[in-house]
Motif scaffolding. Structure first.
Motif, PDB file in Angstrom:
ATOM      1  N   PRO A  10      -6.216  -4.756  -7.586  1.00 35.51           N
ATOM      2  CA  PRO A  10      -5.102  -4.661  -8.545  1.00 35.51           C
ATOM      3  C   PRO A  10      -4.230  -3.446  -8.282  1.00 35.51           C
ATOM      4  CG  PRO A  10      -7.194  -5.046  -9.685  1.00 35.51           C
ATOM      5  CD  PRO A  10      -7.530  -4.788  -8.246  1.00 35.51           C
ATOM      6  N   THR A  11      -4.850  -2.344  -7.816  1.00 32.07           N
ATOM      7  CA  THR A  11      -4.085  -1.122  -7.547  1.00 32.07           C
ATOM      8  C   THR A  11      -3.024  -1.383  -6.478  1.00 32.07           C
ATOM      9  OG1 THR A  11      -6.170   0.037  -7.858  1.00 32.07           O
ATOM     10  CG2 THR A  11      -4.342   1.320  -7.019  1.00 32.07           C
ATOM     11  N   ARG A  14      -0.199  -3.444  -7.731  1.00 28.36           N
ATOM     12  CA  ARG A  14       0.704  -2.663  -8.574  1.00 28.36           C
ATOM     13  C   ARG A  14       1.602  -1.752  -7.729  1.00 28.36           C
ATOM     14  NH1 ARG A  14      -1.098   0.110 -14.224  1.00 28.36           N
ATOM     15  NH2 ARG A  14       0.828   1.213 -14.670  1.00 28.36           N
ATOM     16  N   ILE A  15       1.019  -1.189  -6.658  1.00 26.83           N
ATOM     17  CA  ILE A  15       1.810  -0.326  -5.764  1.00 26.83           C
ATOM     18  C   ILE A  15       2.942  -1.145  -5.129  1.00 26.83           C
ATOM     19  CG2 ILE A  15       1.744   0.927  -3.551  1.00 26.83           C
ATOM     20  CD1 ILE A  15      -1.126   1.845  -4.373  1.00 26.83           C
TER      21      ILE A  15
END
Lengths: 120, 211
Positions: A10-11, A14-15
């Motif tokens: 997910p990180t 999002r980036i």
């Protein structure tokens, strides 16, 4: 332009979404693996797919091959964004029909340039 | 087989094969104990030889047992420690992203002249930057956890190496019997991140390959 971002982290999704937002692309959807992505791609039409490689149960390369094998989807621009950086990986992705290949970690400039090169 | 060895084999599947070897040696000892000696001349020699073999096996068994006991990590929370690292890095990354987006939003308002009081948005950017600095503290905590796990893994690796040598296991055996096969069609291409020394390419080299 409608973009699908595929990554199991997910990180990272999002980036990439944040960078796309900065570039000016607001219509961005997400998928957590190849299977989920393929379901979405078949239902919605995306102008660009930005995908990670190493995911389960379906990898980004397997997703790319599925997309290229489908007559209705085969022209979809597909950018591989991955930590896999060996020559054999790049060659395999190119042979499978990847439009561009970005090595993680990458810069906003690289992402912007590769998108511009595949969608004009 | 001792109760502790049986327990170790039960909790660590990798030890099952070692336990099998130990059982085989025990069987050999039992067989030797049942040896029928022939003739008065050779009886003493054979008994002596049998005893020597049994002593050698007992010694080997004791050494193997010590190595197997040593294989048990000092603490059984290695997986938990690595899970915590994954969780902590993910949490920190999300916090940093959240604060960066907060700063971007404030900077956007300032750029577009949408703010009534610029000092409020400037303070917002400043607060976000401070939060990002604080969120970077995860590196210290996760670094300590990873170093602890590495230290334990090195101890286990050294003991496994001794055991492999003791049992005379050839490298090709360990390769053919390790793990279950990855069902993904491109599993052989999943190398993970590679440094330049490991054959990893930089973006410009990738671009050259793509033409």
């Amino acid at each position: 332009m409608k973009i699908l971002v595929v990554d199991d982290y997910p990180t990272m999704r999002r980036i990439v979404k944040n960078l796309l937002d900065q570039i000016g692309y607001k219509d961005v959807e997400e998928a957590g693996n190849g299977v989920e992505a393929l379901e979405k791609i078949k239902v919605h039409r995306y102008d660009l797919v930005i995908s990670d490689w190493n995911m389960e149960p379906m990898t980004g390369l397997e997703l790319l091959k599925e997309v290229r094998a489908d007559a209705g989807l085969s022209k979809t621009p597909f950018i591989m964004v991955t930590a896999e950086s060996k020559t054999e990986n790049v060659v395999a992705a190119k042979q499978a029909g990847a439009s561009q290949y970005i090595v993680k970690p990458f810069t906003a400039e690289t992402l912007k340039a590769k998108i511009a090169s595949v969608v004009g | 087989m001792s109760a502790s060895l049986q327990s170790a084999a039960g909790t660590q599947p990798g030890l099952a094969r070692i336990a099998g070897h130990v059982a085989a040696i025990s069987g050999e000892v039992d067989r030797l104990l049942g040896i029928e000696t022939e003739g008065a001349h050779t009886r003493a020699d054979k008994l002596s030889q049998t005893l020597a073999e049994m002593r050698a096996m007992a010694s080997l068994l004791a050494e193997m047992r010590a190595e197997v006991v040593g294989l048990a990590p000092p603490s059984s929370d290695l997986g938990d420690a690595l899970d915590a690292v994954v969780s902590e890095t993910e949490g920190a990354a999300f916090e940093i992203l959240r604060q960066a987006e907060r700063a971007q939003a404030a900077a956007g308002r300032l750029n577009r002249g949408e703010t009534a009081d610029p000092s409020t948005d400037l303070a917002e950017v400043d607060a976000a930057a401070t939060s990002i600095v604080l969120a970077c503290a995860f590196q210290d905590i996760t670094g300590q956890r990873v170093r602890k796990v590495l230290s334990t893994l090195r101890q286990v690796e050294a003991r496994v190496f001794v055991l492999v040598q003791m049992l005379g296991i050839r490298p090709e055996e360990t390769q053919t019997q390790s793990g279950s096969r990855d069902p993904r069609s491109d599993a052989h291409l999943l190398n993970g991140p590679s440094s330049a020394a490991e054959g990893g390419l930089g973006q410009s080299a990738v671009d050259d390959l793509f033409g």
